[in-house]
Design an enzyme around this catalytic site. Structure first.
Site, PDB file in Angstrom:
ATOM      1  N   ARG A  70       0.842  -1.194   0.000  1.00 16.90           N
ATOM      2  CA  ARG A  70       0.000   0.000   0.000  1.00 16.90           C
ATOM      3  C   ARG A  70       0.882   1.251   0.000  1.00 16.90           C
ATOM      4  NH1 ARG A  70      -4.721   2.195  -1.528  1.00 16.90           N
ATOM      5  NH2 ARG A  70      -6.030   3.017   0.146  1.00 16.90           N
ATOM      6  N   THR A 103      -9.306   0.782  -9.846  1.00 13.09           N
ATOM      7  CA  THR A 103      -8.482  -0.296  -9.324  1.00 13.09           C
ATOM      8  C   THR A 103      -8.637  -1.450 -10.293  1.00 13.09           C
ATOM      9  OG1 THR A 103      -8.898   0.500  -7.080  1.00 13.09           O
ATOM     10  CG2 THR A 103      -8.217  -1.791  -7.270  1.00 13.09           C
ATOM     11  N   ASP A 141      -7.692   8.586  -0.176  1.00 14.40           N
ATOM     12  CA  ASP A 141      -8.251   7.545   0.680  1.00 14.40           C
ATOM     13  C   ASP A 141      -8.086   7.831   2.164  1.00 14.40           C
ATOM     14  OD1 ASP A 141      -9.605   5.840  -0.935  1.00 14.40           O
ATOM     15  OD2 ASP A 141      -8.065   4.304  -1.057  1.00 14.40           O
ATOM     16  N   GLY A 163     -13.315  -1.039  -7.410  1.00 12.64           N
ATOM     17  CA  GLY A 163     -14.585  -0.383  -7.154  1.00 12.64           C
ATOM     18  C   GLY A 163     -14.670   0.465  -5.908  1.00 12.64           C
TER      19      GLY A 163
END
Length: 549
Positions: free
Chosen positions: A91, A360, A402, A452
């Site tokens: 990440r 994504t 995010d 999504g």
């Protein structure tokens, strides 16, 4: 349910999405036909599922630029045949110069300042180091060829490029790299070549991941950041680390499931929803009966509430044990009223609500030894920040989106401002990615996942219950309409709202607000427990390809 946090030749087929072909040696399923073929080539050369996964990921950076990437990050779930399941966490992280209040309300969601420190290259290199069989150079070779020689665009990817060209006029390097050389719109069958990206991939092949984090590619990224007012420095790149982590493990109706742990929310939320649903007999009603849909919606609502309250990067946020506890699951199961919708606001007793007027991609792979890989990675929104590193040919993410940008401001419109996911230097932003492997009696049964945004977790939930509870053939399980609720906004997204109009109307009478929306892109593999054959299912919602032999 228990929950613990812890090209080619006739020898292969590149099957259309509708085919139900069993393969014996290996299968790759992705959104891109040349991407799937790249992974299959590596399997045929004697590579492991991880070699194929790394090769497919690099190939998708070429052939699926909206989300395939080397400038983003993600999670890879691995199920080796003779070792415990594991997760590679790659990440992105916040740059060292990031601050809690760096994004005022209305700040653009594209551009240099919204870029997180990329993790893809370090993550893929770590996976290859631990589980690869082929030389690193060989694993990158298909992607280099695709970038240099080009590949033929299908309808979806031609439309995608045309759309980004029209909507990104202010990003000159993106226009130069992805614009049609002769001008005009891209058409299906046109060939896209990316010479700058080919040079970057060659540097990676020759010098390994350090070329990206310490060498000439790092220099280009740092220059790009300085040019556009971004925050990432060479020190940020040099300090980035990918991690091997223990997966979240759950048991649902006798099946073992493995998915990523925090800072990914997908594993925890998927297992919590399944733990709640295990307390009910889903098969008592048809899959798309209003009773079934209502139960799913109410389970999603409560789980996404817990997600907002508790989940973030465990290096910065203490994640309470209550999420995984039997008492919490029992509480939510008992709390569901089967006769009416629960207003989302009624759950938010300890979350202050403020009143105010995603791209994504996922791929699934299994090799001849039964080694399975589920990989989901992202640039965040489609084409990420829209920033292409000048001279390097690749897009950077806009993953800083995010984080919770406005601490303390959680709104009925869906903005989340809870403390667990606020911005901090070096912190990994919360993710909804949910690459998942389902196992029965020690053998892989299902490999799945999806893009999504916040819908990802519910897309995977839909596929899992389709396979386990309703015993759908894998293509039917992937094709079936999907359902989504995320606490706020308090509304239901149901792909089948027209096909199952009577059920949708029954949900409205129970108090749900129901609208239709396309959801996910869940490329999956099912292993026939009787024959051991591999059946790939490409999702028809975008484009996709099953490549197997």
């Amino acid at each position: 349910m228990k929950l613990r946090l812890y090209c080619l030749f006739a020898a292969f087929s590149c099957a259309p999405a509708s085919a139900q072909i069993e393969h014996r040696q290996g299968v790759v399923v992705s959104v891109s036909e040349p991407g799937s073929q790249a992974g299959l080539t590596l399997l045929q050369q004697g590579g492991s599922a991880v070699d194929a996964a790394v090769g497919t990921a690099f190939a998708l950076a070429v052939t699926h630029p909206a989300a395939g990437n080397i400038g983003g990050g993600g999670f890879m779930v691995l199920h080796p045949p003779k070792a415990p399941p594991t997760v590679i966490d790659y990440r992105e992280t916040a740059p060292a110069a990031a601050t809690v209040h760096m994004f005022p309300k209305g700040h653009p969601q594209t551009g240099h300042r919204v870029v997180g420190v990329p993790g893809t290259v370090r993550g893929l290199a770590l996976a290859h180091q631990k589980f690869g069989k082929l030389p690193w150079k060989d694993v990158l070779a298909p992607a280099i060829h695709l970038a240099e020689a080009g590949f033929l665009l299908d309808k979806h990817h031609a439309q995608s490029l045309n759309g980004i060209m029209k909507n990104s006029q202010n990003f000159a390097e993106l226009q130069r790299v992805f614009g049609k050389p002769a001008g005009g719109d891209w058409q299906p069958g046109d060939r896209l070549k990316q010479p700058d990206l080919a040079k970057t991939l060659r540097l990676l092949a020759e010098h390994g991941p350090d070329a990206f984090y310490r060498g000439p590619i790092a220099d280009l990224i740092a220059l790009e950041m300085k040019r556009g007012g971004g925050l990432i420095t060479k020190d940020d790149l040099q300090g980035y680390k990918a991690f091997e982590r223990k997966p979240v493990h759950g048991v649902y109706r006798g099946y073992d499931l493995y998915a990523p742990p925090p800072p990914c929310s997908g594993g925890v939320c998927l297992m919590q929803m399944l733990a709640v649903l295990e307390r009910f007999d889903l098969k008592k009603n048809p899959r798309f009966a209003p009773e079934t849909l209502h139960l799913l919606i109410e389970t999603m609502r409560r789980t996404y509430f817990d997600r907002a309250r508790f989940l973030g990067d465990p290096a910065f946020t203490e994640i309470p044990d209550v999420i995984a506890s039997k008492s919490n699951v029992d509480k939510w199961a008992k709390d569901i009223d089967r006769t009416k919708a629960t207003p989302s606001e009624s759950l938010a007793k300890d979350v202050s609500l403020t009143i105010e007027g995603d791209s994504t991609t996922h791929f699934s792979i299994i090799d001849k030894d039964g080694f399975a890989v589920a990989n989901t990675y992202t640039l965040e929104q489609s084409y990420g920040s829209r920033v292409v590193v000048t001279g390097a040919g690749f897009l950077l993410n806009n993953e800083m989106l995010d984080f919770n940008w406005q601490p303390g401001k959680t709104t009925k419109a869906g903005q989340i401002g809870t403390p667990a996911n606020i911005i901090a230097p070096g912190k990994r932003m919360l993710s909804s990615q949910t690459p998942t492997i389902v196992v029965k009696d020690g053998k892989v049964l299902l490999v799945t996942g999806s893009p999504g945004g916040r819908t990802i977790i519910n897309t995977v939930l839909n596929i899992v219950i389709n396979v386990i509870d309703y015993e759908m053939p894998i293509q039917e399980a992937v094709d079936a309409p999907r359902l989504h609720h995320q606490w706020f906004p308090d509304e239901v997204k149901f792909e089948g709202a027209e096909k199952y109009a009577a059920s949708a109307e029954s949900l409205r009478k129970l108090g749900h607000r129901v609208t239709a929306q396309r959801q996910g892109d869940g490329h999956s593999i099912w292993v026939n427990p009787r024959t051991g054959g591999y059946v790939g299912a490409a999702d028809r919602r975008l484009s996709g390809s099953v490549a197997g032999y």
